[in-house]
Design a protein around this motif. Structure first.
Motif, PDB file in Angstrom:
ATOM      1  N   SER A 101       0.819  -1.209   0.000  1.00 42.33           N
ATOM      2  CA  SER A 101       0.000   0.000   0.000  1.00 42.33           C
ATOM      3  C   SER A 101       0.854   1.262   0.000  1.00 42.33           C
ATOM      4  CB  SER A 101      -0.929   0.000   1.215  1.00 42.33           C
ATOM      5  OG  SER A 101      -1.752   1.126   1.218  1.00 42.33           O
ATOM      6  N   THR A 105       0.507   3.846  -3.079  1.00 46.62           N
ATOM      7  CA  THR A 105       0.086   5.199  -2.738  1.00 46.62           C
ATOM      8  C   THR A 105       1.142   6.225  -3.128  1.00 46.62           C
ATOM      9  OG1 THR A 105      -1.162   4.301  -0.868  1.00 46.62           O
ATOM     10  CG2 THR A 105      -0.755   6.659  -0.869  1.00 46.62           C
ATOM     11  N   ALA A 161      -4.646  -2.321  -1.063  1.00 51.79           N
ATOM     12  CA  ALA A 161      -3.398  -1.852  -1.670  1.00 51.79           C
ATOM     13  C   ALA A 161      -3.389  -0.349  -1.891  1.00 51.79           C
ATOM     14  CB  ALA A 161      -3.162  -2.576  -3.001  1.00 51.79           C
ATOM     15  N   ASN A 163      -5.176   3.399  -0.544  1.00 49.04           N
ATOM     16  CA  ASN A 163      -6.010   4.094   0.429  1.00 49.04           C
ATOM     17  C   ASN A 163      -6.089   5.561   0.029  1.00 49.04           C
ATOM     18  OD1 ASN A 163      -6.403   5.744   3.083  1.00 49.04           O
ATOM     19  ND2 ASN A 163      -7.045   3.679   3.605  1.00 49.04           N
ATOM     20  N   LEU A 215      -1.062   2.519   8.285  1.00 45.10           N
ATOM     21  CA  LEU A 215      -1.293   1.246   7.592  1.00 45.10           C
ATOM     22  C   LEU A 215      -0.995   0.054   8.496  1.00 45.10           C
ATOM     23  CD1 LEU A 215       0.298   2.131   4.126  1.00 45.10           C
ATOM     24  CD2 LEU A 215      -2.139   1.838   4.615  1.00 45.10           C
TER      25      LEU A 215
END
Length: 309
Positions: A101, A105, A161, A163, A215
């Motif tokens: 993630s 991101t 994966a 956000n 996370l």
């Protein structure tokens, strides 16, 4: 003569504190100390009960110091095979999902923070749309089933994966970076991967630490997805195993309260409340150990975008 304790420094200049200011500081310290003690008490209570005999807990449930010290609750937890298996599953999911993630991101937020990106309004509209509208639980389950992700750890890793909230935080931070540094690197012939890895990432430690903490804590404590998508108990994460322990122990207490003989056996053998608290403490210990190393970056990262200089 005014002592150093009654002076403050503003840009190297010592300023004498007035009486109302000193009173305010004292009241502020007292209030913050009381709040800190209120926050600390539940942790001390959980620690004390987990090392105490269950009968002592019934006498003094608000204890902050162990009474009739015992480690039986921890021995029972450590002997549980499913507990250690779920602990390993949670470590795998937390590390994998956090790194995945964070990378996704980062690769999405950095282009959106660039001035020369074409089609930015369309991408921002899609980004905000996904933040407001969701497909729902049933379509999500059907999607995971069609992708053959049910009863695998991938079902806990891939759906999170990306956000949107973390992307907005990271994008806001990137916008505040001096863009002249990027332009200078481009003039010197720096490629996009070089600019991102050698220039942007070293300057982005506060926001990266904050997003990593968000996370990691979220993945470590998540159980709802596993409750829906995973039926194989060997693949349960720690949060779901902890939920089962808490629910089963609470049920045992309720059943024992209706039978005095069972209640005595419960206090001497099962020690349900001690087991609950021991499991909670073991489950939260890794996050509590990680936080101090990220705290110095976290204070800066959470203020991203709030103040511009």
């Amino acid at each position: 003569m005014v002592t150093m304790s009654k002076r403050r420094k503003y840009h190297g200049t010592k300023v004498k504190e007035s009486l109302p200011e000193r009173i305010f500081c004292v009241c502020n310290y007292i209030l913050l100390t009381l709040i800190a003690l209120l926050m600390l008490y539940p942790i001390l209570n959980v620690l004390a009960v987990s090392f105490s005999n269950y009968n002592e807990y019934l006498k003094t449930p608000w204890m902050i110091w162990p009474r009739r010290f015992t480690t039986e609750a921890y021995k029972l937890v450590f002997r549980n095979r499913f507990f250690w298996r779920s602990y390993g599953n949670t470590i795998i999911v937390t590390v994998s999902a956090t790194l995945l993630s964070l990378g996704v991101t980062l690769l999405f937020a950095w282009p959106l923070a660039r001035k020369e990106l074409k089609g930015k309004p369309i991408l921002m509209t899609i980004l905000i749309f996904t933040m407001i509208f969701h497909a729902g639980m049933v379509p999500g389950y059907i999607n995971m089933k069609d992708l053959h992700l049910l009863n695998t750890l991938w079902v806990l890793i891939l759906p999170g994966a990306f956000n949107t909230f973390n992307c907005v935080i990271m994008m806001s931070f990137f916008r505040e970076l001096p863009y002249e540094l990027v332009e200078a690197a481009m003039v010197d012939g720096g490629s996009e991967p070089y600019i991102l890895t050698r220039l942007v990432l070293p300057l982005s430690k506060p926001v990266l630490a904050s997003v990593t903490l968000f996370l990691a804590v979220g993945n470590w404590n998540s159980y709802f997805g596993a409750q829906i998508y995973i039926q194989n108990r060997d693949l349960w994460p720690l949060a779901l195993t902890l939920k089962e322990i808490l629910v089963s122990a609470s049920t045992a207490i309720l059943e024992a309260e209706s039978d005095p003989g069972a209640l005595s056996a419960l206090g001497n053998e099962i020690q349900s409340k001690s087991i609950q608290y021991a499991t909670v403490l073991i489950s939260t210990l890794p996050i509590m150990c990680i936080y101090p190393f990220l705290q110095k970056y976290f204070a800066k990262g959470v203020m991203v975008g709030s103040v511009k200089g």
